[in-house]
Design a protein around this motif. Structure first.
Motif, PDB file in Angstrom:
ATOM      1  N   UNK A  25     -18.440  21.857  47.973  1.00  0.00           N
ATOM      2  CA  UNK A  25     -19.515  22.748  47.523  1.00  0.00           C
ATOM      3  C   UNK A  25     -20.151  22.165  46.267  1.00  0.00           C
ATOM      4  N   UNK A  26     -21.134  21.289  46.416  1.00  0.00           N
ATOM      5  CA  UNK A  26     -21.751  20.655  45.245  1.00  0.00           C
ATOM      6  C   UNK A  26     -22.658  21.614  44.465  1.00  0.00           C
ATOM      7  N   UNK A  27     -23.150  21.137  43.327  1.00  0.00           N
ATOM      8  CA  UNK A  27     -24.104  21.874  42.511  1.00  0.00           C
ATOM      9  C   UNK A  27     -25.248  22.398  43.385  1.00  0.00           C
ATOM     10  N   UNK A  28     -25.660  23.654  43.207  1.00  0.00           N
ATOM     11  CA  UNK A  28     -25.315  24.580  42.116  1.00  0.00           C
ATOM     12  C   UNK A  28     -24.276  25.641  42.498  1.00  0.00           C
ATOM     13  N   UNK A  29     -23.373  25.345  43.431  1.00  0.00           N
ATOM     14  CA  UNK A  29     -22.434  26.362  43.902  1.00  0.00           C
ATOM     15  C   UNK A  29     -21.627  26.968  42.759  1.00  0.00           C
ATOM     16  N   UNK A  30     -21.120  26.148  41.851  1.00  0.00           N
ATOM     17  CA  UNK A  30     -20.313  26.666  40.751  1.00  0.00           C
ATOM     18  C   UNK A  30     -21.125  27.597  39.865  1.00  0.00           C
ATOM     19  N   UNK A  31     -22.381  27.226  39.582  1.00  0.00           N
ATOM     20  CA  UNK A  31     -23.241  28.071  38.744  1.00  0.00           C
ATOM     21  C   UNK A  31     -23.565  29.372  39.466  1.00  0.00           C
ATOM     22  N   UNK A  32     -23.820  29.287  40.756  1.00  0.00           N
ATOM     23  CA  UNK A  32     -24.080  30.507  41.535  1.00  0.00           C
ATOM     24  C   UNK A  32     -22.881  31.449  41.464  1.00  0.00           C
ATOM     25  N   UNK A  33     -21.677  30.891  41.572  1.00  0.00           N
ATOM     26  CA  UNK A  33     -20.471  31.715  41.513  1.00  0.00           C
ATOM     27  C   UNK A  33     -20.251  32.291  40.117  1.00  0.00           C
ATOM     28  N   UNK A  34     -20.535  31.486  39.099  1.00  0.00           N
ATOM     29  CA  UNK A  34     -20.397  31.975  37.735  1.00  0.00           C
ATOM     30  C   UNK A  34     -21.339  33.136  37.469  1.00  0.00           C
ATOM     31  N   UNK A  35     -22.591  32.997  37.880  1.00  0.00           N
ATOM     32  CA  UNK A  35     -23.561  34.069  37.683  1.00  0.00           C
ATOM     33  C   UNK A  35     -23.186  35.298  38.492  1.00  0.00           C
ATOM     34  N   UNK A  36     -22.734  35.099  39.726  1.00  0.00           N
ATOM     35  CA  UNK A  36     -22.341  36.236  40.566  1.00  0.00           C
ATOM     36  C   UNK A  36     -21.168  36.990  39.954  1.00  0.00           C
ATOM     37  N   UNK A  37     -20.206  36.260  39.386  1.00  0.00           N
ATOM     38  CA  UNK A  37     -19.061  36.911  38.752  1.00  0.00           C
ATOM     39  C   UNK A  37     -19.499  37.714  37.535  1.00  0.00           C
ATOM     40  N   UNK A  38     -20.386  37.140  36.739  1.00  0.00           N
ATOM     41  CA  UNK A  38     -20.891  37.831  35.558  1.00  0.00           C
ATOM     42  C   UNK A  38     -21.641  39.102  35.965  1.00  0.00           C
ATOM     43  N   UNK A  39     -22.489  38.976  36.961  1.00  0.00           N
ATOM     44  CA  UNK A  39     -23.257  40.135  37.428  1.00  0.00           C
ATOM     45  C   UNK A  39     -22.326  41.215  37.986  1.00  0.00           C
ATOM     46  N   UNK A  40     -21.283  40.796  38.702  1.00  0.00           N
ATOM     47  CA  UNK A  40     -20.363  41.763  39.304  1.00  0.00           C
ATOM     48  C   UNK A  40     -19.619  42.563  38.233  1.00  0.00           C
ATOM     49  N   UNK A  41     -19.237  41.916  37.135  1.00  0.00           N
ATOM     50  CA  UNK A  41     -18.581  42.651  36.060  1.00  0.00           C
ATOM     51  C   UNK A  41     -19.529  43.680  35.448  1.00  0.00           C
ATOM     52  N   UNK A  42     -20.777  43.292  35.236  1.00  0.00           N
ATOM     53  CA  UNK A  42     -21.756  44.244  34.711  1.00  0.00           C
ATOM     54  C   UNK A  42     -21.964  45.397  35.676  1.00  0.00           C
ATOM     55  N   UNK A  43     -22.130  45.076  36.949  1.00  0.00           N
ATOM     56  CA  UNK A  43     -22.338  46.122  37.958  1.00  0.00           C
ATOM     57  C   UNK A  43     -21.113  47.024  38.079  1.00  0.00           C
ATOM     58  N   UNK A  44     -19.937  46.476  37.757  1.00  0.00           N
ATOM     59  CA  UNK A  44     -18.706  47.251  37.855  1.00  0.00           C
ATOM     60  C   UNK A  44     -18.430  48.118  36.646  1.00  0.00           C
ATOM     61  N   UNK A  45     -19.333  48.110  35.676  1.00  0.00           N
ATOM     62  CA  UNK A  45     -19.195  49.006  34.541  1.00  0.00           C
ATOM     63  C   UNK A  45     -18.778  48.356  33.236  1.00  0.00           C
ATOM     64  N   UNK A  46     -18.536  47.049  33.233  1.00  0.00           N
ATOM     65  CA  UNK A  46     -18.234  46.369  31.974  1.00  0.00           C
ATOM     66  C   UNK A  46     -19.534  46.212  31.196  1.00  0.00           C
ATOM     67  N   UNK A  47     -19.548  46.700  29.989  1.00  0.00           N
ATOM     68  CA  UNK A  47     -20.755  46.610  29.170  1.00  0.00           C
ATOM     69  C   UNK A  47     -20.929  45.196  28.628  1.00  0.00           C
ATOM     70  N   UNK A  48     -22.156  44.710  28.655  1.00  0.00           N
ATOM     71  CA  UNK A  48     -22.422  43.365  28.152  1.00  0.00           C
ATOM     72  C   UNK A  48     -21.970  43.218  26.712  1.00  0.00           C
ATOM     73  N   UNK A  49     -22.104  44.290  25.910  1.00  0.00           N
ATOM     74  CA  UNK A  49     -21.731  44.228  24.499  1.00  0.00           C
ATOM     75  C   UNK A  49     -20.235  44.044  24.289  1.00  0.00           C
TER      76      UNK A  49
END
Length: 322
Positions: free
Chosen positions: A111-135
């Motif tokens: 899974x070459x670039x940008x797969x890792x970045x896509x996964x990193x962004x998806x994980x970050x978004x999922x935490x926000x969507x799950x109720x973790x506050x960005x702050x």
């Protein structure tokens, strides 16, 4: 911080057995065997899934219940996993008293670039969507994982997502063009890497794509709007200039950034906690930084709740306003 400790770590790498032409499976297994460290007894681990990817949750007994650490492991985008880095991730989490989630992002060459970045962004978004506050959310990563932290922050900003409270990167690999002067000036001091070894990792990850793309090499990205950063590196690594130039680029883009370089220690020396005084010192510093950022985010959030303008009934006119 003894010379004997530093010399022992250096010798450990220089005397490591070299296996010619290993298969990809052998490289991954050898990497895991070489760097894995045990979990502290007071940190509970369980496997989970985040944004469709396997992940490892690490919860220290002293976690406050407030704040979350999102961690990206190193390994040149080719080897490594949350399990290989569980020891050092847990050490950071327990010192910061934060629950941590380490994501098993996709690796090259499958899974070459940008797969890792896509996964990193998806994980970050999922935490926000799950109720973790960005702050109250912070990020950390080492080597390629450090580069992925910065790329994820840039991708999140460009996607219109709020930035987290802060981020820590250990020996970040942020220039896949391998253009730093330390590639030459530190080649004899570095007991781990050669330029050729890094190129052998960059090539399958990029799969023919431009290595200077900002999300592949975030030292070339516009970093404006990113949260406070702590960048740590050792002086005995050919990636030293990646850390130095990242900090310089962040400062030029008005990002609050702290750069710490420990003398005569190698790439991701933090993994030698318990055996190298500098490793424990660096982890303590990183934990203090993360804790302070989460605390500041929580306090800012509380201040907003107490702001009388925010608490007024929107249907009622405010004094002194039409």
């Amino acid at each position: 911080m003894t010379r004997r400790q530093r010399e022992a770590v250096d010798a450990l790498y220089r005397n490591a057995p070299v296996h010619p032409n290993p298969t990809l499976a052998e490289r991954r297994a050898g990497f895991a065997q070489a760097i894995s460290r045990p979990l502290p007894g007071d940190v509970a681990a369980h496997e989970t899934v985040l944004a469709g990817r396997p992940a490892l949750d690490l919860t220290p007994a002293g976690a406050t219940g407030r704040g979350r650490l999102l961690h990206f492991h190193g390994g040149g985008y080719v080897v490594g996993s949350p399990g290989t880095h569980a020891g050092v991730t847990a050490q950071l989490a327990r010192r910061a008293r934060l629950r941590a989630t380490s994501v098993d992002y996709r690796l090259a060459p499958e899974h070459p670039f940008p797969a890792a970045v896509d996964d990193g962004l998806a994980a970050y978004r999922a935490l926000l969507d799950g109720g973790v506050r960005a702050e109250e959310l912070v990020l950390a990563g080492d080597s390629a994982g450090g580069g992925l932290v910065v790329a994820t922050l840039v991708a999140a900003r460009d996607a219109g997502l709020p930035q987290p409270a802060g981020a820590v990167v250990f020996s970040p690999w942020v220039d896949l063009t391998l253009g730093g002067q330390s590639m030459r000036t530190k080649k004899d001091a570095d007991p781990i890497f050669t330029r050729e070894a890094l190129q052998a990792l960059a090539t399958p990850y990029l799969a023919g794509q431009d290595p200077a793309q900002p999300l592949a090499s975030p030292v070339f990205a516009d970093l404006r709007g990113l949260p406070p950063l702590l960048v740590q590196a050792g002086s005995n690594e050919i990636l030293l200039d990646d850390a130095v130039r990242l900090a310089g680029r962040a400062a030029a883009d008005e990002v609050e950034v702290t750069l710490r370089v420990w003398p005569q220690v190698p790439h991701v020396f933090q993994n030698h906690f318990g055996h190298l005084d500098e490793a424990d010192e660096a982890l303590d510093e990183a934990a203090r930084f993360l804790s302070a950022r989460v605390r500041a985010g929580h306090e800012a959030q509380a201040d907003r709740r107490l702001d009388p303008e925010d608490s007024e009934d929107p249907e009622e006119p405010r004094a002194g306003r039409p």
